[in-house]
Design an enzyme around this catalytic site. Sequence first.
Site, mmCIF file in Angstrom:
data_model
loop_
_atom_site.group_PDB
_atom_site.id
_atom_site.type_symbol
_atom_site.label_atom_id
_atom_site.label_comp_id
_atom_site.label_asym_id
_atom_site.label_seq_id
_atom_site.Cartn_x
_atom_site.Cartn_y
_atom_site.Cartn_z
ATOM 1 N N HIS A 155 0.842 -1.210 0.000
ATOM 2 C CA HIS A 155 0.000 0.000 0.000
ATOM 3 C C HIS A 155 0.874 1.257 0.000
ATOM 4 O O HIS A 155 0.599 2.228 -0.690
ATOM 5 C CB HIS A 155 -0.886 0.038 1.252
ATOM 6 C CG HIS A 155 -1.847 -1.110 1.382
ATOM 7 N ND1 HIS A 155 -1.714 -2.062 2.360
ATOM 8 C CD2 HIS A 155 -2.962 -1.439 0.679
ATOM 9 C CE1 HIS A 155 -2.705 -2.940 2.265
ATOM 10 N NE2 HIS A 155 -3.479 -2.592 1.248
ATOM 11 N N GLN A 211 -17.716 -6.619 -2.021
ATOM 12 C CA GLN A 211 -16.750 -7.372 -2.829
ATOM 13 C C GLN A 211 -16.315 -8.684 -2.178
ATOM 14 O O GLN A 211 -15.488 -9.397 -2.710
ATOM 15 C CB GLN A 211 -15.530 -6.514 -3.177
ATOM 16 C CG GLN A 211 -14.571 -6.255 -2.042
ATOM 17 C CD GLN A 211 -13.479 -5.284 -2.460
ATOM 18 O OE1 GLN A 211 -13.744 -4.116 -2.722
ATOM 19 N NE2 GLN A 211 -12.247 -5.757 -2.538
ATOM 20 N N GLN A 219 -0.331 -4.023 -9.100
ATOM 21 C CA GLN A 219 -0.297 -5.101 -10.100
ATOM 22 C C GLN A 219 -0.622 -6.451 -9.464
ATOM 23 O O GLN A 219 -1.006 -7.393 -10.140
ATOM 24 C CB GLN A 219 1.093 -5.145 -10.744
ATOM 25 C CG GLN A 219 1.222 -6.172 -11.870
ATOM 26 C CD GLN A 219 2.662 -6.435 -12.230
ATOM 27 O OE1 GLN A 219 3.442 -5.497 -12.392
ATOM 28 N NE2 GLN A 219 3.038 -7.697 -12.349
ATOM 29 N N ASP A 275 -3.105 -7.330 -7.817
ATOM 30 C CA ASP A 275 -4.483 -7.663 -8.174
ATOM 31 C C ASP A 275 -4.675 -7.305 -9.651
ATOM 32 O O ASP A 275 -5.397 -6.371 -9.991
ATOM 33 C CB ASP A 275 -5.440 -6.894 -7.271
ATOM 34 C CG ASP A 275 -5.221 -7.258 -5.811
ATOM 35 O OD1 ASP A 275 -5.650 -8.339 -5.410
ATOM 36 O OD2 ASP A 275 -4.559 -6.475 -5.084
ATOM 37 N N MET A 329 3.261 -9.156 -0.815
ATOM 38 C CA MET A 329 2.649 -8.681 0.431
ATOM 39 C C MET A 329 1.134 -8.608 0.278
ATOM 40 O O MET A 329 0.622 -8.264 -0.786
ATOM 41 C CB MET A 329 3.185 -7.306 0.793
ATOM 42 C CG MET A 329 4.585 -7.374 1.291
ATOM 43 S SD MET A 329 5.075 -5.791 1.991
ATOM 44 C CE MET A 329 6.704 -6.226 2.546
HETATM 45 P P1 AMP Z 1 -6.345 -3.866 -0.559
HETATM 46 O O1 AMP Z 1 -6.231 -3.078 0.704
HETATM 47 O O2 AMP Z 1 -5.947 -5.294 -0.433
HETATM 48 O O3 AMP Z 1 -7.695 -3.674 -1.221
HETATM 49 O O4 AMP Z 1 -5.284 -3.241 -1.565
HETATM 50 C C1 AMP Z 1 -5.318 -1.879 -1.908
HETATM 51 C C2 AMP Z 1 -4.410 -1.645 -3.058
HETATM 52 O O5 AMP Z 1 -3.076 -2.018 -2.733
HETATM 53 C C3 AMP Z 1 -4.801 -2.484 -4.302
HETATM 54 O O6 AMP Z 1 -4.669 -1.691 -5.470
HETATM 55 C C4 AMP Z 1 -3.785 -3.594 -4.277
HETATM 56 O O7 AMP Z 1 -3.525 -4.163 -5.547
HETATM 57 C C5 AMP Z 1 -2.567 -2.873 -3.736
HETATM 58 N N1 AMP Z 1 -1.625 -3.842 -3.186
HETATM 59 C C6 AMP Z 1 -1.905 -4.829 -2.304
HETATM 60 N N2 AMP Z 1 -0.817 -5.587 -2.077
HETATM 61 C C7 AMP Z 1 0.188 -5.061 -2.830
HETATM 62 C C8 AMP Z 1 1.562 -5.396 -3.025
HETATM 63 N N3 AMP Z 1 2.132 -6.432 -2.414
HETATM 64 N N4 AMP Z 1 2.279 -4.630 -3.869
HETATM 65 C C9 AMP Z 1 1.712 -3.568 -4.516
HETATM 66 N N5 AMP Z 1 0.421 -3.203 -4.368
HETATM 67 C C10 AMP Z 1 -0.334 -3.936 -3.534
#
Ligand code: AMP
Length: 280
Positions: free
Chosen positions: A37, A61, A149, A151, A185
């Site tokens: 993040h 979701q 990337q 997701d 991560m």
């Molecule tokens: P989330 O809180 O899981 O919904 O993630 C929020 C954003 O952070 C989304 O755009 C994810 O793709 C991105 N994200 C989560 N994990 C990673 C990571 N390891 N590296 C880069 N971006 C990430």
Amino acid sequence: MLLIKGSNEVKKAISFLKNSRKTIGFVPTMGALHNGHISLIKQSKAETDITLCSIFINPLQFNNEIDLNTYPIKIENDIEMLINEGVDLLFLPDKSEIYPENYKPIDFSFDGLDLIYEGKLRPGHFMGVANVLKIFFEIIEPNYAYFGQKDYQQTLIVRKLIELLKIPIDIKVCEIVREETGLAMSSRNVRLNETNRSNSGFLFKILNELKEDLNNISVEEAIELAKSKVALNAEASCEYLDVLNRDNLEKWEEGYIKNQSIILSAVKYGNVRLLDNILI
Ligand code: AMP
């Protein structure tokens, strides 16, 4: 950092900033923040005047109630991390702020992209993502929005959403941030037990070997070999592992392997789903 819970307050703040010709970068998250993040936030800080981060665990979701009810929450720690990164605004809405009682989800048409791979395993997931993002985009009207990337399929859905809504948001996709082991991560990684966590780099290693194998053996053989390597890990089961056209996630065909493909995978490991991919 300004912490705002109401959408009208966000709109007011944004309208003031836009009147002063500031560009807005938006980083949507579900909290339990980690360096993945933070990398999105750093990129937004580098490219825009104002960085707004949202933390909202979007019930729409989640296709699995247990996953929703046990999603990690670390709000105090998140706020501290965001302040340290110099985030300007944190939007922290309640569920009722985003979804009024009579809210009817919009059934967007994504030409089937929402029904394959992650969408097939998590029915309704991408509709939930698209609905919440439409609402956020309308409140925040960012110039740029940052996604990971990791997701990957989600980034394609977001681009389609922007096209459908005809809104001028520049979507930025940031590289996957990994643990030292190679594990991508993820907030859900806290659910890995210690043994699995220390072994969790196997997936990234297998994906890299698959990428190499594509130079020597057929795509089908390389995929099968990779799947058999996943199966060697106790508690690991492959949900999908494929070499695809990175623009539309159609199956790989002779001719576009170079520069246009992606190895996309999801592996259940213990009680955690590991998502990972590498671009070719
Ligand atoms: P989330 O809180 O899981 O919904 O993630 C929020 C954003 O952070 C989304 O755009 C994810 O793709 C991105 N994200 C989560 N994990 C990673 C990571 N390891 N590296 C880069 N971006 C990430």
